[in-house]
Design a protein around this motif. Structure first.
Motif, short mmCIF file in Angstrom:
data_model
loop_
_atom_site.label_atom_id
_atom_site.label_comp_id
_atom_site.label_asym_id
_atom_site.label_seq_id
_atom_site.Cartn_x
_atom_site.Cartn_y
_atom_site.Cartn_z
N THR A 172 0.88 -1.16 0.00
CA THR A 172 0.00 0.00 0.00
C THR A 172 0.92 1.21 0.00
OG1 THR A 172 -0.13 0.55 2.35
CG2 THR A 172 -1.48 -1.27 1.60
N SER A 173 0.55 2.22 -0.77
CA SER A 173 1.44 3.38 -0.87
C SER A 173 1.51 4.08 0.47
CB SER A 173 0.92 4.33 -1.93
OG SER A 173 0.93 3.67 -3.16
N GLY A 174 2.56 4.82 0.66
CA GLY A 174 2.73 5.50 1.94
C GLY A 174 2.64 6.99 1.78
N THR A 175 2.36 7.67 2.90
CA THR A 175 2.22 9.13 2.84
C THR A 175 3.56 9.79 2.54
OG1 THR A 175 2.27 8.91 5.21
CG2 THR A 175 0.18 9.55 4.25
N THR A 176 4.65 9.05 2.75
CA THR A 176 5.94 9.64 2.42
C THR A 176 6.34 9.33 0.98
OG1 THR A 176 6.94 7.65 3.28
CG2 THR A 176 6.87 9.54 4.77
N GLY A 177 5.45 8.59 0.28
CA GLY A 177 5.74 8.34 -1.14
C GLY A 177 6.25 6.95 -1.40
N ARG A 178 6.75 6.24 -0.40
CA ARG A 178 7.28 4.90 -0.59
C ARG A 178 6.26 3.86 -0.14
NH1 ARG A 178 9.90 3.94 -4.56
NH2 ARG A 178 11.99 4.77 -4.75
N SER A 179 6.03 2.84 -0.96
CA SER A 179 5.05 1.83 -0.61
C SER A 179 5.54 0.94 0.52
CB SER A 179 4.77 0.95 -1.82
OG SER A 179 3.97 1.64 -2.72
N LYS A 180 4.57 0.49 1.32
CA LYS A 180 4.87 -0.41 2.45
C LYS A 180 4.13 -1.72 2.20
CE LYS A 180 2.62 2.65 4.56
NZ LYS A 180 1.74 3.38 5.45
N GLU A 426 3.88 13.65 -6.51
CA GLU A 426 4.64 14.91 -6.43
C GLU A 426 6.14 14.63 -6.60
OE1 GLU A 426 3.27 16.25 -2.62
OE2 GLU A 426 1.31 16.85 -3.43
N GLY A 427 6.60 13.54 -6.00
CA GLY A 427 8.02 13.18 -6.11
C GLY A 427 8.41 12.96 -7.57
N VAL A 428 7.55 12.25 -8.30
CA VAL A 428 7.86 11.95 -9.71
C VAL A 428 7.81 13.24 -10.54
CG1 VAL A 428 7.15 10.61 -11.73
CG2 VAL A 428 6.93 9.61 -9.46
N ILE A 429 6.80 14.08 -10.29
CA ILE A 429 6.67 15.34 -11.06
C ILE A 429 7.85 16.27 -10.75
CG2 ILE A 429 5.28 17.44 -11.34
CD1 ILE A 429 2.79 15.72 -10.91
N ASN A 430 8.22 16.34 -9.48
CA ASN A 430 9.32 17.25 -9.10
C ASN A 430 10.65 16.86 -9.75
OD1 ASN A 430 7.43 18.56 -7.61
ND2 ASN A 430 8.14 17.82 -5.61
N ASP A 431 10.76 15.59 -10.14
CA ASP A 431 11.99 15.13 -10.79
C ASP A 431 12.02 15.46 -12.28
OD1 ASP A 431 13.13 14.18 -8.52
OD2 ASP A 431 12.54 12.08 -8.83
N LEU A 432 10.89 15.93 -12.83
CA LEU A 432 10.88 16.24 -14.27
C LEU A 432 11.66 17.53 -14.51
CD1 LEU A 432 7.14 15.46 -15.21
CD2 LEU A 432 9.15 14.00 -15.50
N PRO A 433 12.32 17.63 -15.67
CA PRO A 433 13.12 18.83 -15.94
C PRO A 433 12.27 20.10 -15.94
CG PRO A 433 13.12 17.28 -17.82
CD PRO A 433 12.37 16.63 -16.73
N GLY A 434 12.79 21.14 -15.31
CA GLY A 434 12.13 22.44 -15.31
C GLY A 434 11.08 22.62 -14.23
N VAL A 435 10.85 21.57 -13.41
CA VAL A 435 9.82 21.71 -12.37
C VAL A 435 10.47 22.20 -11.06
CG1 VAL A 435 8.18 20.45 -10.91
CG2 VAL A 435 8.35 19.92 -13.35
N ALA A 436 9.86 23.24 -10.48
CA ALA A 436 10.34 23.72 -9.19
C ALA A 436 9.63 22.97 -8.07
CB ALA A 436 10.09 25.22 -9.07
#
Ligand code: MCA
Ligand code: AMP
Length: 515
Positions: A172-180, A426-436
């Motif tokens: 199950t996904s976790g609130t910190t972004g990593r699945s448990k 959000e983690g995946v989007i933030n890693d895209l080029p040009g995203v703050a």
């Protein structure tokens, strides 16, 4: 210690009808549409698959990770893993390579079973993570798994397991972004299945329309165990099709679905009182059921949906009653705690909330999982000092025991019954080029209940193309996690502490899908 074999498979097998040549499962769609499986087929097929697994000489407690399309053979594989005493690890078919890499790396399965078309990339991931065996299983009974099992004996004595031995791990996904990985034991699953068999009043002659995926609790455990433990026939859909489901109601008595399935059936003119007249029970869960859906279902079919509440970590927790003598099915509620399950509500400081007051829902019982796979600290955090599991759901309990869920303290979106954790996206989007930075929210959606929406800020000087970003995300994360809409904005609203005010974003975009 009990001397009987507590293997869940043994209990399910004991419930097979005396006539093993009766039909257990009818394939309703896909390549095998119309094919029938008897109880003897289930007995023999699971024995052969269990013998194949046993022949591999796997260590105790080995995980068998499975990402395949839904099929009767995939269900048999689950039963065979139980039978052989290993640990079943189902994976959503929508997961992409990076997601699969995480699950395989984290769970270190000894065996991986994947779709034939995915063999090249899945086996590369699995072998580099140390997996010893990768098999394939296709929708049309194709692939190496069944080829190898065909050479195995159809006699197999189920492995002896104790109630607290591990049967399955559900990520199950976790609130910190990593699945448990939620670890569920044979005892967790069997106790819940037995409770539901009695509480939902399973009857001789019941027939289940099974139209949910079998990589999550609802389809794999609640629905399949329910039918198997009752020796009931299943009409087996590989994919949910509202019209075809309605057509088959004349031969069935039980259906289980997430709210989206009911919304889609309500859109079919063929859904009438007459079409549903043979049915006994419609169960809804995994996501909030709108009162409009509840009311429309009564008006159209004459049946009152039975809403229940559960989690991957706990299987089923509460349920509206099935029998009239147990009480009414109350709209907007998820019913009282199931027999043997404890549900309580606590305030922010851990003090009990009086009846009817909103607080944090905590639970206890033989159904509650054994902890998160290799995450003892995380496990500890999620339990209170006196041993209750913190669900992350917010709700209230009336004086007569009925539970209402009013929200979640966890930042979670439930879209069409699938959970999406904004932190992960959000983690995946933030890693895209040009995203703050980005904020991912859930907004009302007429079909999925909630839809994923992303609000993104570009780095200074960068120009972002929303459509190109969405297209890119489709290759990176499961399709149901991909934002249905992505806004590029100048900045995100923040409070005085600097925290993004997602409630303002949700308010701003609440009419986006006209729900
Ligand atoms: C599909 N799509 C979705 C979803 N499903 N988008 C958002 N949320 C979804 N759930 C999108 C795909 O990304 C794709 O978009 C397009 O819809 C078509 O995909 P397809 O797979 O053909 O969709 P579908 O067959 O119509 O599936 C919809 C569905 C399915 C039948 C509602 O999502 C489903 O089976 N949901 C049930 C989930 C479930 O079993 N949950 C139980 C969890 P594009 O074309 O843009 O790529 S167990 C649980 O929660 C607890 C423990 C409990 O209490 O039970
Ligand atoms: P998961 O374990 O990931 O499948 O999701 C469990 C979560 O689904 C619960 O913690 C609830 O937030 C939600 N859920 C399940 N059933 C219901 C329901 N009937 N009404 C509202 N939320 C539900």
């Amino acid at each position: 210690m009990s001397t009987t074999n507590q293997n869940l498979f043994v209990a399910l097998r004991a419930a097979f009808p005396a006539d093993l040549d009766a039909v257990a499962i009818e394939n309703a769609d896909g390549p095998g549409a119309g094919s029938l499986y008897t109880w003897r087929d289930l007995e023999r097929g699971t024995a052969m698959l269990a013998n194949l697994l046993a022949s591999l000489g796997l260590p105790e407690g080995s995980r068998v990770a499975v990402q395949t399309e839904k099929s009767v053979e995939a269900l048999m594989l689950y039963l065979a893993v139980l039978r052989a005493g290993y640990v079943f690890l189902p994976l959503n078919t929508a997961y992409q390579a990076a997601e699969i890499q995480y699950f395989i790396g984290n769970a270190e399965p000894a065996v991986v079973v994947c779709a034939p078309k995915n063999f090249a990339w899945v086996s590369r991931i699995a072998f580099s993570a140390g997996t010893g065996h990768v098999f394939t299983l296709g929708e049309a009974r194709d692939g190496s798994l069944l080829e190898r099992a065909a050479a195995c004996s159809d006699q197999h004595a189920p492995a002896v397991r104790a109630a607290d031995d591990l049967a399955a791990i559900l990520y199950t996904s976790g609130t910190t972004g990593r699945s448990k990985g939620a670890m569920l034991s044979h005892g967790n699953l069997l106790s819940n299945a037995q409770t539901l068999k009695a509480y939902w009043d399973w009857q001789p002659g019941d027939v289940l329309i099974h139209a949910l995926p079998i990589f999550h609790v609802h389809g794999l455990f609640v629905a399949s165990h329910g039918a198997l433990l009752n020796g009931s026939k299943m009409i087996w859909f590989g994919r949910f099709d509202p019209k075809a489901t309605i057509d088959r109601m004349r031969e069935a008595t039980v259906f289980m679905g997430v709210p989206t399935l009911y919304v889609r059936m309500l859109a079919e003119p063929t859904l009438t009182r007459q079409a549903a007249s043979h049915m006994r029970l419609f169960v809804s869960g995994s996501a909030p059921l709108l009162v409009e859906t509840f009311d429309s279902w009564i008006a159209r079919t004459g049946h009152t949906l039975l809403e229940r509440y559960g989690m991957s970590e706990t299987v089923m927790l509460t349920s509206n009653p099935c029998r009239a003598q147990d009480g009414a099915r109350r709209r907007g509620t998820v019913g009282p705690a199931l027999p043997g399950v404890g549900v309580r509500v606590r305030d922010d400081h851990g003090a009990p909330c009086p009846a009817g007051e909103i607080g944090h829902i905590q639970v206890k019982g033989p159904n509650v999982f054994c902890g998160y796979w290799r995450m003892p600290e995380k496990t500890k955090e999620e339990f209170t000092d006196d041993g209750w599991f913190k669900t992350g759901d917010v709700g209230k309990i009336e004086a007569d025991g009925y539970v209402t869920i009013v929200g979640r303290s966890k930042d979670l979106i439930i879209s069409g019954g699938y959970n999406v954790y904004p932190a992960e996206i959000e983690g995946v989007i933030n890693d895209l080029p040009g995203v703050a930075e980005s904020a991912v929210i859930g907004v009302p959606h007429p079909d999925f209940g909630e839809a994923v929406v992303a609000v993104v800020v570009a780095q200074p000087g960068a120009t972002l193309d929303a459509a190109a970003m969405v297209a890119h995300l489709k290759g990176q994360i499961a399709n149901f996690k991909v934002p249905k809409h992505l806004f590029v904005v100048a900045d995100l609203p923040r409070n005085a502490m600097g925290k993004v005010q997602k409630n303002l974003l949700r308010e701003q975009h609440k009419a986006l899908f006209g729900a």
